[in-house]
Motif scaffolding. Structure first.
Motif, PDB file in Angstrom:
ATOM      1  N   THR A   1       3.541 -50.221  -1.561  1.00  0.00           N
ATOM      2  CA  THR A   1       4.401 -50.086  -0.370  1.00  0.00           C
ATOM      3  C   THR A   1       4.516 -48.619   0.043  1.00  0.00           C
ATOM      4  N   LEU A   2       4.512 -47.717  -0.912  1.00  0.00           N
ATOM      5  CA  LEU A   2       4.544 -46.290  -0.607  1.00  0.00           C
ATOM      6  C   LEU A   2       3.223 -45.846   0.032  1.00  0.00           C
ATOM      7  N   ILE A   3       2.129 -46.357  -0.490  1.00  0.00           N
ATOM      8  CA  ILE A   3       0.811 -46.049   0.070  1.00  0.00           C
ATOM      9  C   ILE A   3       0.726 -46.576   1.501  1.00  0.00           C
ATOM     10  N   ARG A   4       1.216 -47.784   1.720  1.00  0.00           N
ATOM     11  CA  ARG A   4       1.227 -48.346   3.078  1.00  0.00           C
ATOM     12  C   ARG A   4       2.055 -47.474   4.019  1.00  0.00           C
ATOM     13  N   PHE A   5       3.202 -47.029   3.534  1.00  0.00           N
ATOM     14  CA  PHE A   5       4.047 -46.145   4.349  1.00  0.00           C
ATOM     15  C   PHE A   5       3.265 -44.889   4.736  1.00  0.00           C
ATOM     16  N   ASP A   6       2.585 -44.288   3.760  1.00  0.00           N
ATOM     17  CA  ASP A   6       1.795 -43.079   4.031  1.00  0.00           C
ATOM     18  C   ASP A   6       0.686 -43.357   5.053  1.00  0.00           C
ATOM     19  N   MET A   7       0.073 -44.527   4.960  1.00  0.00           N
ATOM     20  CA  MET A   7      -0.999 -44.856   5.915  1.00  0.00           C
ATOM     21  C   MET A   7      -0.439 -45.008   7.327  1.00  0.00           C
ATOM     22  N   ILE A   8       0.714 -45.648   7.448  1.00  0.00           N
ATOM     23  CA  ILE A   8       1.341 -45.774   8.774  1.00  0.00           C
ATOM     24  C   ILE A   8       1.716 -44.387   9.299  1.00  0.00           C
ATOM     25  N   GLN A   9       2.216 -43.529   8.410  1.00  0.00           N
ATOM     26  CA  GLN A   9       2.550 -42.155   8.814  1.00  0.00           C
ATOM     27  C   GLN A   9       1.289 -41.395   9.251  1.00  0.00           C
ATOM     28  N   CYS A  10       0.172 -41.618   8.572  1.00  0.00           N
ATOM     29  CA  CYS A  10      -1.093 -40.983   8.965  1.00  0.00           C
ATOM     30  C   CYS A  10      -1.475 -41.375  10.393  1.00  0.00           C
ATOM     31  N   ILE A  11      -1.355 -42.661  10.687  1.00  0.00           N
ATOM     32  CA  ILE A  11      -1.703 -43.135  12.031  1.00  0.00           C
ATOM     33  C   ILE A  11      -0.749 -42.532  13.055  1.00  0.00           C
ATOM     34  N   LYS A  12       0.521 -42.426  12.700  1.00  0.00           N
ATOM     35  CA  LYS A  12       1.510 -41.817  13.607  1.00  0.00           C
ATOM     36  C   LYS A  12       1.177 -40.351  13.846  1.00  0.00           C
ATOM     37  N   ASN A  13       0.828 -39.628  12.805  1.00  0.00           N
ATOM     38  CA  ASN A  13       0.459 -38.215  12.957  1.00  0.00           C
ATOM     39  C   ASN A  13      -0.736 -38.065  13.889  1.00  0.00           C
ATOM     40  N   LEU A  14      -1.722 -38.924  13.709  1.00  0.00           N
ATOM     41  CA  LEU A  14      -2.909 -38.899  14.563  1.00  0.00           C
ATOM     42  C   LEU A  14      -2.524 -39.220  16.004  1.00  0.00           C
ATOM     43  N   TYR A  15      -1.680 -40.217  16.168  1.00  0.00           N
ATOM     44  CA  TYR A  15      -1.192 -40.591  17.502  1.00  0.00           C
ATOM     45  C   TYR A  15      -0.450 -39.418  18.159  1.00  0.00           C
TER      46      TYR A  15
ATOM     47  N   VAL B   1     -11.833 -42.766   9.941  1.00  0.00           N
ATOM     48  CA  VAL B   1     -10.537 -42.707   9.263  1.00  0.00           C
ATOM     49  C   VAL B   1      -9.759 -43.992   9.498  1.00  0.00           C
ATOM     50  N   MET B   2      -9.728 -44.444  10.733  1.00  0.00           N
ATOM     51  CA  MET B   2      -8.971 -45.650  11.058  1.00  0.00           C
ATOM     52  C   MET B   2      -9.547 -46.880  10.356  1.00  0.00           C
TER      53      MET B   2
ATOM     54  N   GLY C   1      -9.466 -37.212  11.472  1.00  0.00           N
ATOM     55  CA  GLY C   1      -9.562 -37.889  12.761  1.00  0.00           C
ATOM     56  C   GLY C   1      -9.417 -36.974  13.960  1.00  0.00           C
ATOM     57  N   LEU C   2      -8.954 -35.761  13.752  1.00  0.00           N
ATOM     58  CA  LEU C   2      -8.825 -34.798  14.849  1.00  0.00           C
ATOM     59  C   LEU C   2     -10.157 -34.165  15.219  1.00  0.00           C
ATOM     60  N   ALA C   3     -11.164 -34.366  14.378  1.00  0.00           N
ATOM     61  CA  ALA C   3     -12.454 -33.698  14.562  1.00  0.00           C
ATOM     62  C   ALA C   3     -13.319 -34.337  15.647  1.00  0.00           C
ATOM     63  N   GLY C   4     -12.994 -35.544  16.068  1.00  0.00           N
ATOM     64  CA  GLY C   4     -13.790 -36.214  17.100  1.00  0.00           C
ATOM     65  C   GLY C   4     -13.654 -37.723  16.993  1.00  0.00           C
ATOM     66  N   ASP C   5     -14.189 -38.424  17.977  1.00  0.00           N
ATOM     67  CA  ASP C   5     -14.059 -39.885  18.024  1.00  0.00           C
ATOM     68  C   ASP C   5     -14.699 -40.571  16.824  1.00  0.00           C
ATOM     69  N   GLU C   6     -15.871 -40.104  16.434  1.00  0.00           N
ATOM     70  CA  GLU C   6     -16.569 -40.716  15.306  1.00  0.00           C
ATOM     71  C   GLU C   6     -15.742 -40.583  14.015  1.00  0.00           C
TER      72      GLU C   6
ATOM     73  N   PRO D   1     -18.690 -28.455  13.112  1.00  0.00           N
ATOM     74  CA  PRO D   1     -19.556 -28.916  14.195  1.00  0.00           C
ATOM     75  C   PRO D   1     -20.792 -29.684  13.717  1.00  0.00           C
ATOM     76  N   GLU D   2     -21.196 -29.484  12.465  1.00  0.00           N
ATOM     77  CA  GLU D   2     -22.350 -30.208  11.918  1.00  0.00           C
ATOM     78  C   GLU D   2     -21.971 -31.616  11.458  1.00  0.00           C
ATOM     79  N   LYS D   3     -20.692 -31.938  11.498  1.00  0.00           N
ATOM     80  CA  LYS D   3     -20.167 -33.249  11.087  1.00  0.00           C
ATOM     81  C   LYS D   3     -20.491 -33.578   9.631  1.00  0.00           C
ATOM     82  N   ARG D   4     -20.432 -32.579   8.780  1.00  0.00           N
ATOM     83  CA  ARG D   4     -20.646 -32.805   7.347  1.00  0.00           C
ATOM     84  C   ARG D   4     -19.619 -33.785   6.781  1.00  0.00           C
ATOM     85  N   ILE D   5     -18.442 -33.796   7.380  1.00  0.00           N
ATOM     86  CA  ILE D   5     -17.365 -34.644   6.873  1.00  0.00           C
ATOM     87  C   ILE D   5     -17.775 -36.113   6.866  1.00  0.00           C
ATOM     88  N   LEU D   6     -18.657 -36.497   7.768  1.00  0.00           N
ATOM     89  CA  LEU D   6     -19.095 -37.893   7.807  1.00  0.00           C
ATOM     90  C   LEU D   6     -19.809 -38.282   6.511  1.00  0.00           C
TER      91      LEU D   6
END
Length: 184
Positions: A137-151, A119-120, A109-114, A75-80
């Motif tokens: 190409t593997l890193i790109r795949f992982d990034m697309i998967q990250c966005i899908k997980n968030l979605y 992350v995005m 990205g699940l922690a809030g809009d900010e 809740p203190e948003k230390r992650i930022l």
């Protein structure tokens, strides 16, 4: 703020055990615990943040994965403030460490809009500008998967649109097809 209970503390202690099976069991238990919001995040936060730059790649990897999961309990948003150090682990010299960290980064990205926007921004920038990275190409795949997980968690159509736009920038058809497969 609650103190880490004895069982959870024993999991953190077991991460340092000699026996790799005990370490792995502890890792799984902590990972399961932080899928939900916990009230002891700040009891371990500073130690995990310090581990992001530890000489032991296992500690770096675990710290990154745990901090990503604990972002929902922040809740203190230390992650930022701690995100730059966390993001650095996604570029770790040890590829397996980097990849495990990157595959967990979406959880921030699940922690809030900010946090989601932060992350995005990082994912989009790296997708667009990281072509010189090893195993890109593997890193790109992982990034697309990250966005899908968030979605999948947030049902935010702008996430899907961003991912599809990124995929369209891939010049090689075989990789474009691979990235699209994440959205099937």
């Amino acid at each position: 703020m609650k103190k880490v209970d004895n069982v959870t503390q024993s999991y953190f202690d077991d991460l340092e055990a000699e026996d790799k099976e005990i370490q792995f069991e502890a890792f799984k238990n902590i990972t399961a615990a932080i899928k939900e919001e916990v009230d002891w995040a700040y009891e371990v936060w500073d130690q995990l943040r310090d581990w992001l730059t530890d000489t032991d790649n296992h500690r770096r990897s675990r710290a990154a994965q745990f901090l990503c999961g604990l972002a929902i309990s922040d809740p203190e948003k230390r992650i930022l403030d701690d995100f730059p150090a966390l993001w650095e682990v996604t570029k770790d010299p040890r590829f397996v460490t980097a990849r495990h960290s990157l595959q967990s980064i979406w959880k921030v990205g699940l922690a809030g809009d900010e946090q989601k926007e932060m992350v995005m921004r990082h994912l989009v920038d790296r997708f667009q500008n990281g072509a010189d990275e090893k195993h890109y190409t593997l890193i790109r795949f992982d990034m697309i998967q990250c966005i899908k997980n968030l979605y999948d968690e947030l049902k935010d159509e702008t996430l899907k649109q961003t991912a599809l736009e990124l995929i369209e920038t891939e010049e090689y058809g075989k990789y474009r097809k691979k990235y699209y497969s994440v959205w099937k």
